[in-house]
Design a protein around this motif. Structure first.
Motif, PDB file in Angstrom:
ATOM      1  N   PHE A  54       0.807  -1.203   0.000  1.00  0.00           N
ATOM      2  CA  PHE A  54       0.000   0.000   0.000  1.00  0.00           C
ATOM      3  C   PHE A  54       0.844   1.259   0.000  1.00  0.00           C
ATOM      4  N   PHE A  56       1.530   5.133  -0.053  1.00  0.00           N
ATOM      5  CA  PHE A  56       0.941   6.430   0.265  1.00  0.00           C
ATOM      6  C   PHE A  56       1.727   7.533  -0.401  1.00  0.00           C
ATOM      7  N   VAL A 243      -3.011  11.174  -2.386  1.00  0.00           N
ATOM      8  CA  VAL A 243      -4.388  10.835  -2.006  1.00  0.00           C
ATOM      9  C   VAL A 243      -5.278  10.780  -3.240  1.00  0.00           C
ATOM     10  N   ILE A 246      -4.857   7.617  -5.075  1.00  0.00           N
ATOM     11  CA  ILE A 246      -5.396   6.441  -4.381  1.00  0.00           C
ATOM     12  C   ILE A 246      -6.920   6.356  -4.476  1.00  0.00           C
ATOM     13  N   ILE A 250      -9.740   3.090  -4.618  1.00  0.00           N
ATOM     14  CA  ILE A 250     -10.403   2.679  -3.377  1.00  0.00           C
ATOM     15  C   ILE A 250     -11.914   2.666  -3.573  1.00  0.00           C
TER      16      ILE A 250
ATOM     17  N   HIS B  95      -3.871  -0.961   6.343  1.00  0.00           N
ATOM     18  CA  HIS B  95      -3.952   0.162   5.408  1.00  0.00           C
ATOM     19  C   HIS B  95      -5.342   0.780   5.404  1.00  0.00           C
ATOM     20  N   LEU B  99      -6.197   4.601   6.045  1.00  0.00           N
ATOM     21  CA  LEU B  99      -7.005   5.358   5.091  1.00  0.00           C
ATOM     22  C   LEU B  99      -8.166   6.069   5.775  1.00  0.00           C
ATOM     23  N   LEU B 102      -6.891   8.945   7.531  1.00  0.00           N
ATOM     24  CA  LEU B 102      -6.520   9.933   6.514  1.00  0.00           C
ATOM     25  C   LEU B 102      -7.763  10.666   6.014  1.00  0.00           C
ATOM     26  N   LEU B 106      -8.551  14.650   6.149  1.00  0.00           N
ATOM     27  CA  LEU B 106      -8.974  15.472   5.006  1.00  0.00           C
ATOM     28  C   LEU B 106     -10.238  16.240   5.357  1.00  0.00           C
TER      29      LEU B 106
END
Lengths: 329, 290
Positions: A54, A56, A243, A246, A250, B95, B99, B102, B106
């Motif tokens: 993964f 980042f 981000v 990604i 996702i 992960h 996320l 994260l 944000l």
């Protein structure tokens, strides 16, 4: 099997005809953004979705592609078409270095994620402090109309360029996923120790995944630089870039071919809509991204494509179950 | 580099390192108990800064008096996040937890951007001399206060975890959750409390930072990465390690600032981070293994 190929072909033709339906430059710009996000997210998908490593910090490769082509064009008058290839080669070298350090010393899970984040920051700081890269000022690219120099007068041409690039990246991902490399990567993702004990050279396979993923991401970076004609360290090497690379995968579904497309198809218009309605408030679209990230991970951890696949699978099972019941009676 | 400059930057580095340590102690507490690497710790610190800023701006409250306010506010925000979001993620892969935090970052950062605008804001402390002179060295009073608080909080937390019932329950949960729940510890409640305390520490760090650091919506971003470095340096789950790690990072950064041009000093932090990750992933002081 063949039916699905025809469906994909129809979809591609439909996308390709899109500029003929509208001459609204804004929609074409959105189309370009969707394809571009699908491309970089697909490239990330190879390392993180399929191999489960993964990252980042994919801004590392994105920024490399953007800066390589921009520097070569501005300083040496070398065409970005060539810059794209040189950028990809540099990205591979950086990927191999990062991969060697990370995989040789067995950085796994969150440690690998944080490591890549740190590498991206290191690159950002270096670029930001070197005169050669114009420091924090960034690089302004020349406007022109020479296709050999990646300059097109019509936005529609940019659309077709990114369409072709995205199709190539998607096909590469597809063929990897069906190859021995792809099976090895999935095995590593599911259980690295087990894969190794079964004779998979996990180090070599992960190195290949990060090199391919990095090279393809850098292609996206080159396109970005040549399309927007301006780059600077935070918008190429910053965390926000990682981000945004990604997010489509996702949302759409990691480790699937269609996932990054589905994700980009939703994320880009959503981002544009929120910017449109809340234009006065900088940051609203990032708020929405954050919310999406949390909601998707909580409620759709497999992404949209994964969710659909699960539904279809359950339906098939149900049908089979019914058939079995009928057969029994 | 003259000896004076060396000692001056050494002192500045040690004092700044206390703040890094404070953010990192919260992070390491949350990791120790829940195994969650909380990316949102920097955003929580930022919220603590704004609590202090608004108390100062609207009511003229001395920044140090808003300390309990930001601690309590952040405790509830943290406990709420744990209850509403992270509790559901208990069994998710690493992960995905990263996320989610994260995503929270944000959201929170940009919410602050929308509500408070990107302006850099600052508070002033009345009735304090700006610096104290000691052997020809200037020590910033506000930084010294922050450092002293950081040390006391780290020691206080240490004793809280050793001596109180809740503290012992937190430690039991971090060592063996199932075992703790078997002997009657309410794991969920402990998780809320631990996350709340971790967030409160971030809030306190934010408040202590306001007198000498600009408050802005994105201020957390530069701290969170350093906090990760500090945590890994000190060994995940090791409190005193976090404080020592914070000081090490503060010092290396301050000396880097003198020796290296431009913003290259930030490079020090990340290089140390990668070296530690590669060579001693359990931290300089052992710490827990994964």
């Amino acid at each position: 099997m063949k039916k699905s190929y025809i469906l994909y072909l129809i979809a591609v033709v439909f996308i390709a005809l899109f500029p003929l339906f509208t001459d609204n430059q804004y929609y074409i710009h959105m189309g370009i953004l969707i394809l571009y996000y699908a491309l970089v997210s697909q490239a990330w998908n190879i390392l993180s979705g399929y191999a489960g490593q993964f990252s980042f910090g994919h801004a590392i490769f994105f920024g490399t592609g953007a800066y390589a082509s921009a520097i070569l064009l501005v300083k040496y008058n070398i065409s970005p078409w060539i810059g794209m290839i040189i950028g990809a080669v540099v990205a591979i070298l950086i990927a191999l270095l990062i991969g060697f350090l990370s995989f040789r010393y067995k950085l796994r899970g969150a440690y690998f994620s944080l490591g890549t984040l740190a590498f991206a920051e290191i690159l950002r700081i270096i670029v930001q402090n070197m005169d050669y890269f114009n420091k924090t000022l960034g690089i302004l690219l020349p406007i022109g109309s020479n296709p050999l120099m990646f300059q097109f007068e019509s936005r529609i041409t940019y659309f077709y360029v990114i369409l072709v690039l995205t199709i190539i990246v998607t096909l590469i991902t597809y063929f990897i996923s069906k190859s021995r490399l792809g099976f090895n990567l999935i095995a590593i993702r599911e259980n690295e120790d087990a894969a190794q004990s079964l004779g998979v050279n996990t180090f070599k396979n992960k190195m290949m995944a990060i090199a391919i993923s990095g090279a393809l991401t850098s292609v996206g970076g080159t396109f970005y630089a040549q399309y927007l004609l301006y780059i600077d360290p935070p918008t190429t090497f910053g965390n926000d870039v990682s981000v945004s690379i990604i997010l489509p995968a996702i949302l759409g579904g990691m480790g699937t071919i269609l996932g990054p497309f589905m994700g980009a198809l939703i994320i880009v218009p959503l981002g544009e809509l929120t910017s449109h309605f809340f234009g006065g408030f900088a940051g609203v679209h990032l708020m929405v991204y954050g919310l999406i990230l949390v909601l998707v991970i909580l409620f759709l951890p497999e992404g949209l494509v994964g969710w659909f696949q699960e539904k279809i699978r359950l339906r098939k099972l149900k049908k089979e179950g019914k058939a079995n019941d009928i057969a029994k009676t | 580099m003259s000896a004076e400059l060396f000692f001056q930057s050494l002192i500045d580095g040690i004092l700044m390192g206390g703040i890094y340590g404070l953010v990192a102690i919260g992070l390491t507490l949350i990791f120790g108990v829940m195994k969650i690497i909380n990316f949102a710790q920097g955003a929580l610190m930022m919220l603590g800064m704004y609590v202090t800023y608004w108390c100062f701006d609207l009511m003229g409250l001395n920044p140090y008096l808003s300390l309990p306010l930001s601690a309590v506010a952040l405790f509830f925000i943290g406990a709420g996040l744990q209850r509403g979001v992270l509790q559901r993620m208990a069994d998710a892969p690493d992960h995905n937890q990263l996320l989610v935090t994260l995503g929270i970052t944000l959201f929170v950062e940009n919410l602050a951007l929308v509500l408070f605008k990107p302006d850099f804001r600052s508070v002033t402390v009345d009735g304090l001399p700006a610096t104290i002179s000691l052997f020809n060295l200037n020590i910033h009073t506000t930084k010294l206060i922050a450092f002293v608080f950081a040390v006391f909080l780290a020691i206080g937390l240490f004793f809280f975890l050793k001596k109180t019932f809740i503290g012992r329950a937190i430690r039991a949960t971090s060592i063996n959750g199932q075992g703790a729940s078997l002997v009657g510890v309410n794991i969920k409640r402990i998780n809320y409390i631990a996350f709340g305390i971790g967030a409160a520490l971030a809030g306190v760090a934010g408040t202590l930072l306001t007198p000498f650091f600009y408050t802005s919506p994105t201020v957390g971003a530069s701290f969170i990465l350093k906090a990760f470095v500090v945590v890994v340096l000190g060994g995940l789950g090791n409190f005193l390690g976090a404080l020592v790690g914070g000081i090490l990072i503060g010092v290396s950064e301050a000396l880097g600032g003198v020796l290296l041009p431009g913003s290259l000093k930030d490079l020090m932090t990340y290089l140390i981070f990668i070296l530690i990750l590669l060579l001693k992933p359990n931290g300089l002081f052992g710490g827990k293994t994964r």
